[in-house]
Design an enzyme around this catalytic site. Structure first.
Site, PDB file in Angstrom:
ATOM      1  N   ASP A  10       0.887  -1.150   0.000  1.00 32.80           N
ATOM      2  CA  ASP A  10       0.000   0.000   0.000  1.00 32.80           C
ATOM      3  C   ASP A  10       0.939   1.217   0.000  1.00 32.80           C
ATOM      4  O   ASP A  10       2.134   1.075   0.292  1.00 32.80           O
ATOM      5  CB  ASP A  10      -0.848  -0.052   1.276  1.00 32.80           C
ATOM      6  CG  ASP A  10      -1.722   1.159   1.426  1.00 32.80           C
ATOM      7  OD1 ASP A  10      -2.455   1.474   0.486  1.00 32.80           O
ATOM      8  OD2 ASP A  10      -1.664   1.799   2.490  1.00 32.80           O
ATOM      9  N   ASP A  12      -0.040   5.134   0.863  1.00 33.57           N
ATOM     10  CA  ASP A  12      -0.286   6.093   1.941  1.00 33.57           C
ATOM     11  C   ASP A  12      -0.310   5.371   3.290  1.00 33.57           C
ATOM     12  O   ASP A  12      -1.086   4.447   3.489  1.00 33.57           O
ATOM     13  CB  ASP A  12      -1.634   6.789   1.683  1.00 33.57           C
ATOM     14  CG  ASP A  12      -2.013   7.737   2.804  1.00 33.57           C
ATOM     15  OD1 ASP A  12      -1.106   8.257   3.481  1.00 33.57           O
ATOM     16  OD2 ASP A  12      -3.223   7.968   2.999  1.00 33.57           O
TER      17      ASP A  12
HETATM   18  P1  B16 Z   1      -6.689   9.476  -4.761  1.00 39.34           P
HETATM   19  P2  B16 Z   1      -3.626   4.211  -0.150  1.00 39.34           P
HETATM   20  C1  B16 Z   1      -5.507   6.117  -0.359  1.00 39.34           C
HETATM   21  O1  B16 Z   1      -4.151   5.728  -0.440  1.00 39.34           O
HETATM   22  C2  B16 Z   1      -5.660   7.178   0.713  1.00 39.34           C
HETATM   23  O2  B16 Z   1      -5.340   6.630   1.990  1.00 39.34           O
HETATM   24  C3  B16 Z   1      -7.086   7.665   0.743  1.00 39.34           C
HETATM   25  O3  B16 Z   1      -7.232   8.694   1.712  1.00 39.34           O
HETATM   26  C4  B16 Z   1      -7.469   8.190  -0.652  1.00 39.34           C
HETATM   27  O4  B16 Z   1      -8.834   8.580  -0.665  1.00 39.34           O
HETATM   28  C5  B16 Z   1      -7.221   7.075  -1.670  1.00 39.34           C
HETATM   29  O5  B16 Z   1      -5.865   6.654  -1.629  1.00 39.34           O
HETATM   30  C6  B16 Z   1      -7.529   7.555  -3.092  1.00 39.34           C
HETATM   31  O6  B16 Z   1      -6.585   8.537  -3.449  1.00 39.34           O
HETATM   32  O7  B16 Z   1      -7.744  10.501  -4.492  1.00 39.34           O
HETATM   33  O8  B16 Z   1      -5.296  10.059  -4.861  1.00 39.34           O
HETATM   34  O9  B16 Z   1      -7.026   8.580  -5.925  1.00 39.34           O
HETATM   35  O10 B16 Z   1      -3.602   4.044   1.337  1.00 39.34           O
HETATM   36  O11 B16 Z   1      -4.556   3.245  -0.854  1.00 39.34           O
HETATM   37  O12 B16 Z   1      -2.238   4.220  -0.752  1.00 39.34           O
HETATM   38 MG    MG Z   2      -2.877   3.196   3.217  1.00 38.81          MG
END
Ligand code: B16
Ligand code: MG
Length: 234
Positions: A10, A12
């Protein structure tokens, strides 16, 4: 569990932290359109969740009903704010131990994949200067979100491997559930309750080479291991 051939990450909360930027962008959006100051407690509900699902979680909380078209436009606007906020990201935004772990996995010839819900992950990998480590980045579009296992299974199938040859890293409970549903070894990273993971570390440097070697050799499967002093060791 077999000798590990692939590590699926993953983004974030595991390799970098974009949590504050995502939530700041949502906060800007809700203030502008609804005059609402978002409750900071809502942040954890959007972690690891797709952009549109995050918006729906927040709208539901404030009992706001919108058309699908309006939701799409608001999600796009949030993304513009978010992209602006991550413009300054560079190697300094890598979480401790991230590059070292990727380096170790590369040295051991383990395939590395990204299973992030973020459609901005390509830009981030590039800014963090870790894109060269990744053999495959799963496109999260048209893939059911975590806790559905599909994003992890997609990476496994890309390499033609068995689930028992793959390990997954996640900071969110839904992500850990996705890894377990994919029948892979799950490493939870962070302070959330990730008790469904096979191994939990508060941060990547706690994953010492000794522990990592055991995992990569497929020796670690019995019981739960915790490096957190606040949790029971077994
Ligand atoms: P985007 P991960 C996620 O990252 C985030 O934790 C989440 O807050 C966000 O809404 C999601 O990605 C989508 O991100 O708007 O940039 O497409 O933890 O899956 O790496
Ligand atoms: Mg994450």
């Amino acid at each position: 569990m077999k000798r590990v051939a692939c590590a699926i990450f993953d983004l974030d909360g595991v390799l970098t932290s974009t949590t504050a930027e995502h939530f700041q962008a949502w906060s800007m959006l809700f203030l502008k359109h609804f005059g609402i100051e978002l409750d900071p407690k809502l942040e954890s509900l959007t972690r690891g969740v797709s952009r549109i699902s995050s918006l729906e979680v927040l709208l539901n909380h404030y009992q706001i009903e919108l058309s699908e078209d309006k939701k799409r436009r608001l999600a796009n606007e949030k993304n513009r704010y978010y992209k602006h906020l991550i413009e300054t990201f560079d190697e300094g935004n890598l979480l401790p131990g991230a590059r070292e772990l990727l380096e170790t996995l590369k040295e051991r010839e383990i395939k590395i994949a990204l299973a992030s819900a973020s459609k901005n992950s390509g830009v981030l990998l590039n800014r963090l200067k870790i894109d060269g480590y990744f053999d495959y980045v799963v496109n999260p579009s048209r893939i059911k979100g975590k806790p559905n296992p599909d994003i992890f299974v997609k990476a496994q199938k890309y390499f033609g491997l068995k689930a028992s040859e793959c390990i997954g890293f996640e900071d969110a409970l839904a992500g850990v559930e996705a890894i377990k549903k994919a029948r892979m070894f799950a490493i939870g990273v962070g302070f959330e309750d990730l008790s469904k993971a096979d191994l939990v570390v508060e941060s990547l440097p706690q994953l010492t080479n000794g522990i990592l070697d055991r995992i990569l050799e497929g020796k670690q499967v019995h019981g739960r291991h915790r490096t957190s002093s606040s949790k029971n060791r077994t």
